[in-house]
Design a protein around this motif. Structure first.
Motif, short mmCIF file in Angstrom:
data_model
loop_
_atom_site.label_atom_id
_atom_site.label_comp_id
_atom_site.label_asym_id
_atom_site.label_seq_id
_atom_site.Cartn_x
_atom_site.Cartn_y
_atom_site.Cartn_z
N VAL A 183 0.85 -1.19 0.00
CA VAL A 183 0.00 0.00 0.00
C VAL A 183 0.89 1.24 0.00
O VAL A 183 1.75 1.40 0.88
CB VAL A 183 -0.93 0.02 1.22
N GLN A 184 0.67 2.11 -0.97
CA GLN A 184 1.47 3.33 -1.09
C GLN A 184 1.06 4.35 -0.03
O GLN A 184 -0.09 4.37 0.43
CB GLN A 184 1.32 3.93 -2.48
N PRO A 185 2.00 5.23 0.38
CA PRO A 185 1.68 6.26 1.38
C PRO A 185 0.51 7.12 0.91
O PRO A 185 0.40 7.48 -0.26
CB PRO A 185 2.97 7.08 1.46
N GLY A 186 -0.39 7.42 1.83
CA GLY A 186 -1.54 8.25 1.52
C GLY A 186 -2.78 7.48 1.15
O GLY A 186 -3.88 8.05 1.11
N PHE A 187 -2.63 6.19 0.87
CA PHE A 187 -3.80 5.37 0.54
C PHE A 187 -4.19 4.55 1.76
O PHE A 187 -3.34 4.00 2.46
CB PHE A 187 -3.49 4.46 -0.65
N ASP A 188 -5.50 4.45 2.00
CA ASP A 188 -6.01 3.77 3.17
C ASP A 188 -5.81 2.26 3.05
O ASP A 188 -6.35 1.62 2.15
CB ASP A 188 -7.50 4.09 3.31
N ALA A 189 -5.00 1.68 3.95
CA ALA A 189 -4.72 0.25 3.90
C ALA A 189 -5.98 -0.57 4.11
O ALA A 189 -6.12 -1.67 3.57
CB ALA A 189 -3.66 -0.12 4.94
N ALA A 190 -6.93 -0.06 4.92
CA ALA A 190 -8.18 -0.78 5.14
C ALA A 190 -8.99 -0.87 3.85
O ALA A 190 -9.58 -1.92 3.54
CB ALA A 190 -9.00 -0.10 6.24
N VAL A 191 -9.02 0.21 3.08
CA VAL A 191 -9.72 0.17 1.79
C VAL A 191 -9.04 -0.81 0.84
O VAL A 191 -9.70 -1.58 0.13
CB VAL A 191 -9.77 1.58 1.17
N ALA A 192 -7.71 -0.80 0.82
CA ALA A 192 -6.98 -1.76 -0.02
C ALA A 192 -7.34 -3.19 0.36
O ALA A 192 -7.54 -4.05 -0.51
CB ALA A 192 -5.48 -1.53 0.10
N MET A 193 -7.43 -3.47 1.65
CA MET A 193 -7.78 -4.82 2.10
C MET A 193 -9.22 -5.15 1.75
O MET A 193 -9.54 -6.30 1.41
CB MET A 193 -7.53 -4.95 3.61
N ALA A 194 -10.12 -4.18 1.80
CA ALA A 194 -11.50 -4.41 1.37
C ALA A 194 -11.55 -4.80 -0.10
O ALA A 194 -12.34 -5.67 -0.50
CB ALA A 194 -12.34 -3.17 1.63
N PHE A 195 -10.70 -4.19 -0.92
CA PHE A 195 -10.63 -4.58 -2.33
C PHE A 195 -10.15 -6.02 -2.47
O PHE A 195 -10.62 -6.76 -3.34
CB PHE A 195 -9.70 -3.63 -3.09
N VAL A 196 -9.22 -6.43 -1.62
CA VAL A 196 -8.75 -7.82 -1.65
C VAL A 196 -9.91 -8.77 -1.37
O VAL A 196 -10.09 -9.79 -2.04
CB VAL A 196 -7.61 -8.05 -0.64
N VAL A 197 -10.71 -8.44 -0.36
CA VAL A 197 -11.86 -9.29 -0.02
C VAL A 197 -12.81 -9.39 -1.21
O VAL A 197 -13.32 -10.47 -1.54
CB VAL A 197 -12.59 -8.73 1.21
#
Length: 213
Positions: A183-197
């Motif tokens: 996850v790049q700086p400034g991007f919400d890691a929780a949102v990135a993980m939601a995309f993985v789900v």
């Protein structure tokens, strides 16, 4: 800070010196923070549950997804390490698995993101479109989730998050159940993980068995 004094030139025999202050020194700009590298394990820590367990680079638990086999609420909740809800993922009613909604916390109104599975045999790289609630394009997900090689791009075509295979350690291949989420700086890691789900629901070899609302 005490001023540092340097002779102006060795060629001149003079008692005059140039004074260099901190304002004269050209400091390089600060380095940007590195991306966050998370390890995603496609397994719940709870017995008889499907889901995900996510660790940071130091091995600390950061995200959890626990889905009981008999649950029929029609949603998946992404939680932090303590079990607090961060985001709720719901499949849109009568969408046949092609349209999804992401809500903050456990809210059920005003979704934060709308996600549509992309099915176009002429554009094999595109897997999903992510829009805001007003319908504006926010992100596009491209690549191959089944190969654990895909990325989330913003409107400027900059990759803000990536899924990669985890490197072998001492000859041990982790397969598809353990992989990296960068996850790049400034991007919400929780949102990135939601995309993985969501990618798991759309393209995974086994889903978390979400039912429609």
């Amino acid at each position: 800070m005490t001023n540092r004094i340097y002779p102006k030139s060795h060629a001149f025999e003079s008692t005059k010196y140039a004074i260099s202050t901190t304002a004269d020194i050209q400091c390089p700009p600060p380095s940007p923070p590195p991306p966050a590298t998370l390890t995603v394990w496609r397994k719940s820590l709870l017995f008889n549950c499907k889901g995900f367990t996510v660790f940071d680079a130091e091995g600390n638990l950061v995200f959890r997804v626990d889905k009981y086999d008999r649950s029929d609420k029609g949603e998946i909740v992404l939680m932090d390490a303590a079990g607090n809800p961060l985001l709720t993922i719901r499949r849109k009613k009568l969408s046949l698995g092609k349209h999804w909604e992401i809500y903050d916390g456990e809210e059920s109104v005003n979704p934060r993101f709308l996600v549509r599975k992309h099915v176009n045999f002429l554009q094999l790289k595109s897997m999903a479109h992510v829009t805001s609630s007003d319908g504006g394009l926010v992100y596009e997900i491209e690549g191959s989730y089944t190969q654990r090689s895909c990325a989330v791009y913003d409107e400027r075509r900059i990759a803000v998050a990536e899924i990669r295979r985890k490197e072998e350690v001492s000859g041990v291949d982790f397969g598809l159940d353990v992989f990296r989420l960068i996850v790049q700086p400034g991007f919400d890691a929780a949102v990135a993980m939601a995309f993985v789900v969501l990618l798991e629901e759309m393209f995974g070899s086994r889903s978390l068995a979400i039912s429609t609302r």
